[in-house]
Design an enzyme around this catalytic site. Sequence first.
Site, PDB file in Angstrom:
ATOM      1  N   THR A 139      41.832  44.010  37.679  1.00  0.00           N
ATOM      2  CA  THR A 139      42.212  44.327  36.259  1.00  0.00           C
ATOM      3  C   THR A 139      41.689  43.077  35.349  1.00  0.00           C
ATOM      4  O   THR A 139      41.544  41.782  35.979  1.00  0.00           O
ATOM      5  CB  THR A 139      43.612  44.337  36.248  1.00  0.00           C
ATOM      6  OG1 THR A 139      44.507  43.241  36.354  1.00  0.00           O
ATOM      7  CG2 THR A 139      44.547  45.465  36.933  1.00  0.00           C
ATOM      8  N   GLY A 176      35.824  35.777  32.722  1.00  0.00           N
ATOM      9  CA  GLY A 176      36.814  34.794  33.232  1.00  0.00           C
ATOM     10  C   GLY A 176      37.170  34.746  34.855  1.00  0.00           C
ATOM     11  O   GLY A 176      36.275  35.205  35.597  1.00  0.00           O
ATOM     12  N   ILE A 177      38.355  34.633  35.170  1.00  0.00           N
ATOM     13  CA  ILE A 177      38.705  34.508  36.666  1.00  0.00           C
ATOM     14  C   ILE A 177      38.525  36.075  37.314  1.00  0.00           C
ATOM     15  O   ILE A 177      37.855  36.219  38.401  1.00  0.00           O
ATOM     16  CB  ILE A 177      40.088  34.015  36.887  1.00  0.00           C
ATOM     17  CG1 ILE A 177      40.203  32.598  36.562  1.00  0.00           C
ATOM     18  CG2 ILE A 177      40.735  34.375  38.275  1.00  0.00           C
ATOM     19  CD1 ILE A 177      41.640  32.023  36.301  1.00  0.00           C
ATOM     20  N   SER A 190      50.186  31.498  38.023  1.00  0.00           N
ATOM     21  CA  SER A 190      49.654  30.432  37.260  1.00  0.00           C
ATOM     22  C   SER A 190      50.517  29.077  37.982  1.00  0.00           C
ATOM     23  O   SER A 190      51.652  29.360  38.444  1.00  0.00           O
ATOM     24  CB  SER A 190      49.684  30.329  36.015  1.00  0.00           C
ATOM     25  OG  SER A 190      49.584  29.107  35.240  1.00  0.00           O
ATOM     26  N   TYR A 212      55.103  32.193  28.274  1.00  0.00           N
ATOM     27  CA  TYR A 212      53.966  32.437  29.203  1.00  0.00           C
ATOM     28  C   TYR A 212      54.408  31.957  30.710  1.00  0.00           C
ATOM     29  O   TYR A 212      54.229  32.692  31.811  1.00  0.00           O
ATOM     30  CB  TYR A 212      52.769  31.659  29.073  1.00  0.00           C
ATOM     31  CG  TYR A 212      51.753  31.655  29.938  1.00  0.00           C
ATOM     32  CD1 TYR A 212      50.643  32.772  30.382  1.00  0.00           C
ATOM     33  CD2 TYR A 212      51.545  30.396  30.923  1.00  0.00           C
ATOM     34  CE1 TYR A 212      49.864  32.849  31.123  1.00  0.00           C
ATOM     35  CE2 TYR A 212      50.077  30.621  31.670  1.00  0.00           C
ATOM     36  CZ  TYR A 212      49.789  31.778  32.105  1.00  0.00           C
ATOM     37  OH  TYR A 212      48.405  31.605  32.836  1.00  0.00           O
ATOM     38  N   THR A 249      36.002  41.937  33.133  1.00  0.00           N
ATOM     39  CA  THR A 249      34.817  41.710  32.297  1.00  0.00           C
ATOM     40  C   THR A 249      34.412  40.301  32.037  1.00  0.00           C
ATOM     41  O   THR A 249      33.299  40.016  31.733  1.00  0.00           O
ATOM     42  CB  THR A 249      34.940  42.416  31.147  1.00  0.00           C
ATOM     43  OG1 THR A 249      35.999  41.916  30.318  1.00  0.00           O
ATOM     44  CG2 THR A 249      35.174  44.045  31.229  1.00  0.00           C
TER      45      THR A 249
HETATM   46  P1  NAD Z   1      40.100  35.314  30.270  1.00  0.00           P
HETATM   47  O1  NAD Z   1      40.882  35.195  28.896  1.00  0.00           O
HETATM   48  O2  NAD Z   1      39.009  34.466  30.475  1.00  0.00           O
HETATM   49  O3  NAD Z   1      39.821  36.618  30.822  1.00  0.00           O
HETATM   50  C1  NAD Z   1      40.917  37.857  30.798  1.00  0.00           C
HETATM   51  C2  NAD Z   1      39.981  38.991  30.502  1.00  0.00           C
HETATM   52  O4  NAD Z   1      41.263  39.833  30.392  1.00  0.00           O
HETATM   53  C3  NAD Z   1      39.182  39.040  29.410  1.00  0.00           C
HETATM   54  O5  NAD Z   1      37.956  39.795  29.583  1.00  0.00           O
HETATM   55  C4  NAD Z   1      39.974  40.071  28.384  1.00  0.00           C
HETATM   56  O6  NAD Z   1      39.257  40.860  27.594  1.00  0.00           O
HETATM   57  C5  NAD Z   1      40.790  40.802  29.325  1.00  0.00           C
HETATM   58  N1  NAD Z   1      42.132  41.277  28.943  1.00  0.00           N
HETATM   59  C6  NAD Z   1      42.986  40.528  27.981  1.00  0.00           C
HETATM   60  N2  NAD Z   1      44.114  41.545  27.909  1.00  0.00           N
HETATM   61  C7  NAD Z   1      43.744  42.682  28.329  1.00  0.00           C
HETATM   62  C8  NAD Z   1      44.436  43.879  28.369  1.00  0.00           C
HETATM   63  N3  NAD Z   1      45.536  44.114  27.795  1.00  0.00           N
HETATM   64  N4  NAD Z   1      43.912  45.008  29.149  1.00  0.00           N
HETATM   65  C9  NAD Z   1      42.593  44.769  29.840  1.00  0.00           C
HETATM   66  N5  NAD Z   1      42.289  43.622  30.085  1.00  0.00           N
HETATM   67  C10 NAD Z   1      42.508  42.565  29.180  1.00  0.00           C
HETATM   68  O7  NAD Z   1      41.206  34.716  31.200  1.00  0.00           O
HETATM   69  P2  NAD Z   1      41.259  33.839  32.745  1.00  0.00           P
HETATM   70  O8  NAD Z   1      41.496  32.350  32.164  1.00  0.00           O
HETATM   71  O9  NAD Z   1      40.172  34.481  33.225  1.00  0.00           O
HETATM   72  O10 NAD Z   1      42.859  34.224  33.164  1.00  0.00           O
HETATM   73  C11 NAD Z   1      42.980  35.502  34.168  1.00  0.00           C
HETATM   74  C12 NAD Z   1      44.119  35.348  34.653  1.00  0.00           C
HETATM   75  O11 NAD Z   1      44.370  34.053  35.349  1.00  0.00           O
HETATM   76  C13 NAD Z   1      45.405  35.483  33.478  1.00  0.00           C
HETATM   77  O12 NAD Z   1      46.499  36.173  34.271  1.00  0.00           O
HETATM   78  C14 NAD Z   1      45.906  34.143  33.567  1.00  0.00           C
HETATM   79  O13 NAD Z   1      47.217  34.028  33.149  1.00  0.00           O
HETATM   80  C15 NAD Z   1      45.646  33.383  34.836  1.00  0.00           C
HETATM   81  N6  NAD Z   1      45.440  31.968  34.655  1.00  0.00           N
HETATM   82  C16 NAD Z   1      44.266  31.368  34.245  1.00  0.00           C
HETATM   83  C17 NAD Z   1      44.421  29.911  33.951  1.00  0.00           C
HETATM   84  C18 NAD Z   1      43.309  29.173  33.172  1.00  0.00           C
HETATM   85  O14 NAD Z   1      43.418  27.971  33.007  1.00  0.00           O
HETATM   86  N7  NAD Z   1      42.166  30.073  32.683  1.00  0.00           N
HETATM   87  C19 NAD Z   1      45.140  29.299  34.813  1.00  0.00           C
HETATM   88  C20 NAD Z   1      46.249  29.910  35.524  1.00  0.00           C
HETATM   89  C21 NAD Z   1      46.340  31.305  35.579  1.00  0.00           C
END
Ligand code: NAD
Length: 264
Positions: free
Chosen positions: A13, A18-19, A141, A154, A16
């Site tokens: 899920t 990030g992670i 996280s 969060y 597109t």
């Molecule tokens: P990101 O913002 O880089 O990417 C998230 C993606 O989710 C984006 O492409 C966004 O468009 C999409 N998105 C957001 N809301 C959405 C929705 N309602 N429906 C469908 N798509 C949606 O985020 P990330 O940093 O890659 O985080 C991904 C996961 O990792 C999250 O669950 C976040 O809590 C967790 N996380 C991130 C970090 C960090 O430092 N980046 C640290 C710990 C945990």
Amino acid sequence: MKIDLHGKTALITASTGGIGFAIAQGLAESGAEVVLNGRSEASVSRARDKLNAAVVGAKIHTHIADLSSAQGVETLLKGLPAIDILVNNAGIFGPKDFFATDDETWEAYWQTNVMSGVRLSRALLPDMVKKGWGRVVFISSESARNIPVDMVHYGVSKTAQLSLARGLAKVVAGSGVTVNSVLPGPTISDGFATMMADEVKRTGKSLETLGKEFVMSQRPSSVIQRAATVDEVANMVVYVCSTQASATSGAALRVDGGVVDDIV
Ligand code: NAD
């Protein structure tokens, strides 16, 4: 160890960027067919093109759905291929003072960060159990255990995911399906870049430098003393989705650079 996921289909899920995108790429590199999910035609087709360029011959499906509501999850579930691997990565984050955080914000975090995973697991786990093999991973996280004072809303949603993953692992005990959570620490993702955009503009520093400064000032217990890359997080997720990870279930796996000052 060679991870081979040919014949498996994975839904990641919010993949597109990030992670999520890094996980999709890691799973595709291991041979899995992947379902990319995003909220707009433009973002999913950009991600599909990027993945096609990165992994020659990748088998990719795209599904547009906003997972912040039950209706959005229903949209995603319509027309999905049979799913063997579910990675609940969708999550929103951002700092906000506790006293300024209204019910609407709490609800938005709960729906996106927790309920999307509840709804997808409820829909997809039964078939995995029937087949006797499946993987469900929640991207939680370090904030699940190390609740940030500026992001209590969060932290609560991320702790809930740990409880959910552990509970679901017990629900499907002995079935061949594993359910785990993965706890990244600060990671240089697209979301992190957005959070830091003003700082980049103001200071002219690179995201890596700002990531390191963020870690040293906000998460000084970090053992690696820097932010992680999205690929470092994806590697852990790909492993836990592999056939080799069959004895790991109900676990909370840290890829937090040692931020949580704890041995286990
Ligand atoms: P990101 O913002 O880089 O990417 C998230 C993606 O989710 C984006 O492409 C966004 O468009 C999409 N998105 C957001 N809301 C959405 C929705 N309602 N429906 C469908 N798509 C949606 O985020 P990330 O940093 O890659 O985080 C991904 C996961 O990792 C999250 O669950 C976040 O809590 C967790 N996380 C991130 C970090 C960090 O430092 N980046 C640290 C710990 C945990």
